[in-house]
Design a protein around this motif. Structure first.
Motif: not given
Ligand SMILES: [Zn+2]
Ligand SMILES: [Zn+2]
Length: 351
Positions: A154, A300, A303
């Motif tokens: 990510l 992250v 995501y």
């Protein structure tokens, strides 16, 4: 339980530590099924970043929940989860904006006495804001790829987004060429995401033939060394005047310079390599070329919701990045292999 403990520069050991227990209402305790050694784990290991003797190691954690705190309602015992490398509350203004790395109560594995991922079991605080639940249909053969959602994959995705690739996806022939600088796990992840967004050709600039070979496996159209031949002439030739998107995944002066030199005028440079040794930024050249520069640590956790299902379904296969496997008791050897750049990603798998 057995866990990796930092004992000084070049000295990470597996020791018997206190059994993790729920301490706060938002905690979960997981049985670790995958962890790994990251490039950034090497900074304390090499003495570049301070880390106290006795602190645990490992910020990349995938595990099965064994216990949940009383206020955890969206996760249950038996769920397989991937933890973000930064733990976040999920409800403050930054978390709601998708910038969980700036969470008002952000915490990090290992730091300040937290549990780490190099362990048989670990406590994860603020669990609902920090972990992503892996679909139960995900076969075990995808666990390595899914585990990479904890950080490097990510971070590469962040680079691809910040370099403008996603904005051009869906517009025929507009995604265009991209250059990735760095052939480590993050660079290879950026490559995989660039291909996922439809970039072509993608050039990966690196140092290590084994990693560049993995880059070709993951779809790199060209791979080349940072030094040696005239990189700029080569990239200009194969990208018809320079790429609009450059992803800098190293964080050193030479890489940042190369990124700015290689970018097409009017293009975007995304810098996700942690700037450990950037002494001089080529700001004058970036100015002259009208570049968009973006830099930052990947949120992250945000995501995971985008790319997690894509990886879990097998639509994006990044398993080749998880190049080597070590048992937890071989943690020292895993660090050595990463330190000597003998592997792209050392997976650490408790028995
Ligand atoms: Zn990491
Ligand atoms: Zn927060």
């Amino acid at each position: 339980v057995r866990a990796g403990v930092f004992r000084g520069v070049g000295d990470v050991r597996v020791e018997e530590v206190t059994e993790p227990r729920i301490r706060n209402v938002a905690d979960v305790v997981v049985r670790v099924v995958r962890s790994s050694v990251c490039g950034s784990d090497l900074w304390p290991y090499r003495g570049v970043e301070p880390w106290e003797s006795g602190w645990r190691t490992g910020h990349e954690i995938t595990g099965v929940i064994e216990e949940v705190g009383s206020e955890v309602s969206t996760l249950a015992v038996g769920d397989l989860v991937v933890s973000a490398f930064a733990w976040s509350c999920g409800s403050c203004s930054f978390c709601r904006e998708g910038l969980q790395t700036s969470c008002r109560t952000v915490q990090f594995p290992g730091r300040g006495g937290q549990d780490g991922g190099h362990a048989e079991r670990a406590r994860i605080p603020m669990a609902e804001g920090s972990v992503w639940k892996v679909p139960s249909s995900t076969p075990e053969e995808r666990y390595d790829a899914v585990h990479l959602l904890s950080d490097v994959l990510l971070t590469g995705y962040h680079a691809a987004l910040m370099s403008g690739l996603a904005e051009r996806t869906g517009v025929a022939e507009a995604v265009g060429p991209a250059v990735v600088i760095g052939d480590g796990a993050v660079g290879l992840s950026a490559l995989a995401c660039a291909k996922y967004f439809g970039a072509s050709p993608v050039v990966v600039v690196g140092h290590h033939e084994d990693r560049l070979s993995t880059a070709r496996t993951l779809g790199a159209d060209y791979t080349t060394a940072l030094e040696g031949r005239d990189l700029s002439a080569f990239v200009n030739e194969v990208t018809d005047g320079g790429p609009r998107s450059v992803m800098e995944c190293v964080g050193a002066t030479a890489a940042v310079k190369a990124a700015v030199i290689l970018a097409r005028p009017g293009g975007s440079v995304a810098m996700v390599g942690v700037p450990t040794a950037v002494e001089k930024w080529p700001m004058g050249l970036a100015f002259a070329k009208n570049l968009t520069l973006r830099i930052g640590v990947a949120p992250v956790r945000a995501y995971m919701d985008h790319l997690g299902p894509v990886v879990a379904s097998g639509a994006l296969d990044v398993a080749p990045i998880a190049s080597h496997r070590f048992a937890l008791e071989e943690l020292g050897a895993a660090y050595e292999a990463m330190d000597r750049r003998q592997c792209i990603k050392a997976m650490v798998i408790p028995k």
